[in-house]
Scaffold this motif. Structure first.
Motif, PDB file in Angstrom:
ATOM      1  N   ASP A 121      -9.580   2.651  -9.809  1.00 19.53           N
ATOM      2  CA  ASP A 121      -9.347   1.230 -10.063  1.00 19.53           C
ATOM      3  C   ASP A 121      -8.110   1.114 -10.937  1.00 19.53           C
ATOM      4  N   LEU A 122      -7.583  -0.102 -11.067  1.00 17.24           N
ATOM      5  CA  LEU A 122      -6.371  -0.259 -11.858  1.00 17.24           C
ATOM      6  C   LEU A 122      -6.215  -1.675 -12.361  1.00 17.24           C
ATOM      7  N   VAL A 123      -5.285  -1.811 -13.316  1.00 16.80           N
ATOM      8  CA  VAL A 123      -4.866  -3.103 -13.861  1.00 16.80           C
ATOM      9  C   VAL A 123      -3.354  -3.150 -13.772  1.00 16.80           C
ATOM     10  N   ALA A 124      -2.821  -4.260 -13.290  1.00 10.74           N
ATOM     11  CA  ALA A 124      -1.378  -4.464 -13.198  1.00 10.74           C
ATOM     12  C   ALA A 124      -1.024  -5.771 -13.905  1.00 10.74           C
ATOM     13  N   VAL A 125       0.114  -5.765 -14.587  1.00 10.98           N
ATOM     14  CA  VAL A 125       0.609  -6.973 -15.253  1.00 10.98           C
ATOM     15  C   VAL A 125       1.962  -7.292 -14.645  1.00 10.98           C
TER      16      VAL A 125
END
Length: 127
Positions: A121-125
Motif C-alpha cells: 500500500d502507499l500514500v502519495a502527496v
C-alpha cells in the motif's frame, strides 16, 4: 476538505469492502494491492519479482487515476509472506522509484489474501 474515491479498471477491483484509493485534498491513500491481473481478477503466476511487478503496476494505475505519479509517493508499506524475498522486492521497487525514495516499512506476515506472496500500500502527496 475534499474527499474523492479513486476507481480505475486498470487495477483490480476491490475484493472486499474498501476503495482502491481515497484522495483527500492533495493526498492519495492507496489500499493494499496484491498481484491480481486487473482483467481477470486472478492471481498472476510466477516468482516474487513477477508478483511484485504486478503489484506496482496496479498501484501505478491507481495513483495515475488520482492524478499523480510515483514521484509523488511519500510512504510505502510492503507485506511479505517470506522475508527472504526482501532483496528481490527491493530490486523490483527500484525499477519503479528513483531517488529520493519514499519512506518505507516492510512487514513479515503469515499469509495474504488469495495466497499472494506480496502486498503493497502507499500514500502519495500531489504537488
Amino acid at each position: 476538505m475534499s474527499r474523492t474515491i479513486i476507481v480505475t479498471d486498470r487495477a483490480p477491483q476491490a475484493i472486499g469492502p474498501y476503495s482502491q484509493a481515497v484522495k483527500v485534498d492533495k493526498t492519495i491513500y492507496a489500499s493494499g494491492q496484491i498481484p491480481l491481473d486487473p482483467a481477470t481478477g486472478e492471481l498472476v503466476p510466477g516468482d516474487i519479482a513477477t508478483q511484485a511487478r504486478r503489484v506496482f503496476d496496479n498501484l501505478q494505475a491507481v495513483v495515475d487515476a488520482g492524478g499523480g505519479t510515483f514521484s509523488d509517493v511519500v510512504r510505502v508499506t510492503i507485506y511479505l509472506t517470506n522475508l527472504g524475498n526482501f532483496g528481490d522486492v527491493n530490486g523490483v521497487m527500484m525499477e519503479y522509484f528513483k531517488p529520493p525514495y519514499p519512506a518505507r516499512a516492510t512487514v513479515g506476515v503469515a499469509s495474504l489474501p488469495r495466497g499472494a506472496q506480496v502486498e503493497v500500500d502507499l500514500v502519495a502527496v500531489l504537488d
